[in-house]
Design a protein around this motif. Structure first.
Motif, PDB file in Angstrom:
ATOM      1  N   CYS A   1      -6.199  -9.255   0.328  1.00 52.77           N
ATOM      2  CA  CYS A   1      -7.656  -9.235   0.372  1.00 52.77           C
ATOM      3  C   CYS A   1      -8.181  -9.255  -1.060  1.00 52.77           C
ATOM      4  N   TYR A   2      -9.135 -10.156  -1.308  1.00 48.34           N
ATOM      5  CA  TYR A   2      -9.702 -10.258  -2.654  1.00 48.34           C
ATOM      6  C   TYR A   2     -11.208 -10.010  -2.565  1.00 48.34           C
ATOM      7  N   TYR A   3     -11.679  -9.097  -3.430  1.00 50.02           N
ATOM      8  CA  TYR A   3     -13.098  -8.771  -3.505  1.00 50.02           C
ATOM      9  C   TYR A   3     -13.611  -9.303  -4.848  1.00 50.02           C
ATOM     10  N   PHE A   4     -14.468 -10.311  -4.792  1.00 52.57           N
ATOM     11  CA  PHE A   4     -14.970 -10.970  -5.992  1.00 52.57           C
ATOM     12  C   PHE A   4     -16.141 -10.186  -6.573  1.00 52.57           C
ATOM     13  N   ARG A   5     -16.379 -10.415  -7.866  1.00 54.49           N
ATOM     14  CA  ARG A   5     -17.422  -9.660  -8.546  1.00 54.49           C
ATOM     15  C   ARG A   5     -18.828 -10.064  -8.084  1.00 54.49           C
ATOM     16  N   ASN A   6     -18.959 -11.267  -7.503  1.00 56.27           N
ATOM     17  CA  ASN A   6     -20.268 -11.720  -7.029  1.00 56.27           C
ATOM     18  C   ASN A   6     -20.585 -11.258  -5.617  1.00 56.27           C
ATOM     19  N   GLY A   7     -19.630 -10.487  -4.997  1.00 58.58           N
ATOM     20  CA  GLY A   7     -19.866  -9.986  -3.650  1.00 58.58           C
ATOM     21  C   GLY A   7     -19.114 -10.728  -2.576  1.00 58.58           C
ATOM     22  N   ASP A   8     -18.515 -11.872  -2.895  1.00 60.82           N
ATOM     23  CA  ASP A   8     -17.704 -12.582  -1.914  1.00 60.82           C
ATOM     24  C   ASP A   8     -16.425 -11.798  -1.636  1.00 60.82           C
ATOM     25  N   ARG A   9     -15.833 -12.076  -0.471  1.00 64.38           N
ATOM     26  CA  ARG A   9     -14.552 -11.434  -0.149  1.00 64.38           C
ATOM     27  C   ARG A   9     -13.742 -12.377   0.740  1.00 64.38           C
ATOM     28  N   TYR A  10     -12.431 -12.318   0.533  1.00 66.20           N
ATOM     29  CA  TYR A  10     -11.525 -13.170   1.291  1.00 66.20           C
ATOM     30  C   TYR A  10     -10.373 -12.320   1.810  1.00 66.20           C
ATOM     31  N   ALA A  11      -9.929 -12.593   3.027  1.00 66.67           N
ATOM     32  CA  ALA A  11      -8.777 -11.933   3.626  1.00 66.67           C
ATOM     33  C   ALA A  11      -7.938 -12.990   4.316  1.00 66.67           C
ATOM     34  N   GLY A  12      -6.667 -13.050   3.917  1.00 64.91           N
ATOM     35  CA  GLY A  12      -5.812 -14.046   4.538  1.00 64.91           C
ATOM     36  C   GLY A  12      -4.560 -14.282   3.721  1.00 64.91           C
ATOM     37  N   GLU A  13      -4.117 -15.538   3.698  1.00 60.78           N
ATOM     38  CA  GLU A  13      -2.850 -15.880   3.083  1.00 60.78           C
ATOM     39  C   GLU A  13      -3.050 -16.427   1.665  1.00 60.78           C
ATOM     40  N   TYR A  14      -2.034 -16.118   0.818  1.00 58.62           N
ATOM     41  CA  TYR A  14      -1.990 -16.612  -0.550  1.00 58.62           C
ATOM     42  C   TYR A  14      -0.643 -17.291  -0.780  1.00 58.62           C
ATOM     43  N   PHE A  15      -0.657 -18.231  -1.729  1.00 61.62           N
ATOM     44  CA  PHE A  15       0.589 -18.873  -2.124  1.00 61.62           C
ATOM     45  C   PHE A  15       0.462 -19.242  -3.603  1.00 61.62           C
ATOM     46  N   GLY A  16       1.385 -18.745  -4.411  1.00 62.99           N
ATOM     47  CA  GLY A  16       1.377 -19.084  -5.834  1.00 62.99           C
ATOM     48  C   GLY A  16       0.099 -18.688  -6.533  1.00 62.99           C
TER      49      GLY A  16
END
Length: 422
Positions: free
Chosen positions: A289-304
């Motif tokens: 899970c990534y929480y961006f400084r602008n308020g966006d957020r993502y949850a899921g898969e990462y690669f590299g």
């Protein structure tokens, strides 16, 4: 002297009855403990054997070297030896005695000498010892006087050897060709135990555990620019759980493998962004899970280190995308939902909708379900905060022990004590 026997092992054995005799002759030949300092001048250290510290000990006076008295028998034979030697010599030179009688006199003389030596063996040993010390004072070894039987003397000797073994110096200082130096414990000539390693020109410092010359266990590592790591090590590399704070303000707390972030961890950045999830060889890889400084957020898969696979991205303005990703861009089937409820579905290419499709299309529904499941798994990843905290506490304790060992090593170096290499 009554009740005393001088043995070649340089120890005095006394019976209980001899301790109670106090004749004037005995008193005149026995000196107080204040005379021990005089005995030290000839290299002899005289210490009483402490058989039982809990029991009261009898007051024993020790003999100085040179205070022995001869019995009438040995004194008489000594006089015969001193006076008879010149007479035998002159008679044999003048030819007044036949050869057979000369041989007989020589045998008698040898018998007298052997008898005198057997009776005054202790005195002869002490005399030779004193002459040796006068020629080479460093050859003197401590001599102990014991009260009791042979078993007590043997036990005391064993206790002395054990005490000397426990005083082996393990802390020392070692300098290296590149300017680095180590202060701490050694074993078999290598850094083992607790110690402090300082880099050239104070560019860095490690405090913690060592095994076979490498960081191993728990420790704290600091760098001149301000970066700091606290946690576990293995074979000189960060391995296990730990916290690394960069001089830029960024930090990583989690699992490590062979010096790199690997496993589950939390990466926090100075700009306020934060990632929690899986890492592989120092990069974001797996679920997270990534929480961006602008308020966006993502949850899921990462690669590299990039968003790749299936996942859900929530925008700060209320919009949402659920679908597949490729290297950080929307790629493949997916559904984009606006904050007013409108939806755009279909096949995406490099972030642009290329082939619109109805929302209930099977390919779109399957992709959306996979994205939502990946996001849920990423959100519910097992955290490792507790393991990291325990590792940080252990690293702090190991660093404290290393600093103590370093202080001892410096003291030994100043006092000229060098650690044992065995």
């Amino acid at each position: 002297m009554d009740g005393q026997k001088i043995q070649s092992k340089s120890k005095l054995t006394r019976t209980s009855s001899s301790l109670h005799r106090s004749s004037p002759t005995l008193r005149s030949s026995i000196h107080s403990f204040s005379s021990v300092a005089e005995a030290d001048q000839v290299g002899r250290i005289i210490t009483p054997l402490q058989l039982d510290e809990a029991k009261p000990k009898p007051k024993v006076k020790l003999l100085r070297a040179g205070s022995f008295r001869f019995t009438p028998g040995p004194r008489r034979f000594g006089s015969v030896l001193v006076l008879g030697t010149p007479a035998i010599y002159f008679y044999s030179r003048r030819g007044e005695m036949p050869a057979s009688e000369n041989l007989l006199v020589a045998l008698i003389f040898i018998a007298i000498v052997l008898f005198f030596i057997s009776k005054n063996k202790g005195l002869i040993i002490l005399t030779v010892r004193r002459l040796t010390i006068q020629k080479n004072p460093q050859s003197a070894k401590p001599i102990q006087w014991f009260i009791g039987e042979e078993e007590g003397a043997a036990a005391a000797a064993s206790a002395t050897e054990t005490a000397s073994e426990t005083k082996i110096t393990r802390e020392g200082v070692e300098f290296y060709n590149n300017g680095d130096y180590y202060e701490g414990e050694f074993y078999r000539g290598r850094c083992n135990g607790s110690g402090v390693y300082s880099y050239y020109l104070a560019s860095g410092r490690y405090e913690g555990d060592w095994v076979e010359g490498k960081y191993d266990g728990y420790g704290i590592e600091n760098w001149a620019r301000g970066s700091k790591y606290r946690g576990q090590y293995r074979q000189g590399l960060r391995h296990g759980f730990g916290v690394y704070r960069f001089y830029t303000g960024d930090s990583y707390a989690g699992e490590w493998w062979n010096g790199q972030s690997h496993g589950v961890g939390v990466q926090s950045c100075m700009d306020g962004s934060c990632y929690f999830g899986e890492f592989k060889c120092g990069a974001k890889h797996g679920l997270g899970c990534y929480y961006f400084r602008n308020g966006d957020r993502y949850a899921g898969e990462y690669f590299g280190d990039k968003i790749h696979g299936f996942g859900v991205y929530h925008f700060a303005n209320g919009h949402c995308y659920e679908g597949s990703w490729h290297e950080g861009c929307k790629q493949g089937h997916g559904m984009y939902t606006f904050r007013n409820g409108d939806m755009r579905c279909g096949e995406w290419d490099s972030g642009t909708l290329k082939a619109p499709l109805p929302p209930l299309t099977d390919s779109v529904l399957r992709t959306v379900q996979a994205a939502r499941k990946a996001a849920e798994n990423a959100i519910h990843l097992a955290r490792v905060d507790e393991e990291v905290n325990r590792a940080v506490e252990a690293a702090s304790r190991a660093a404290t022990a290393a600093r103590v060992a370093a202080v001892k090593a410096v003291e030994n170096q100043m006092e000229g004590k060098f650690c044992d290499s065995a």
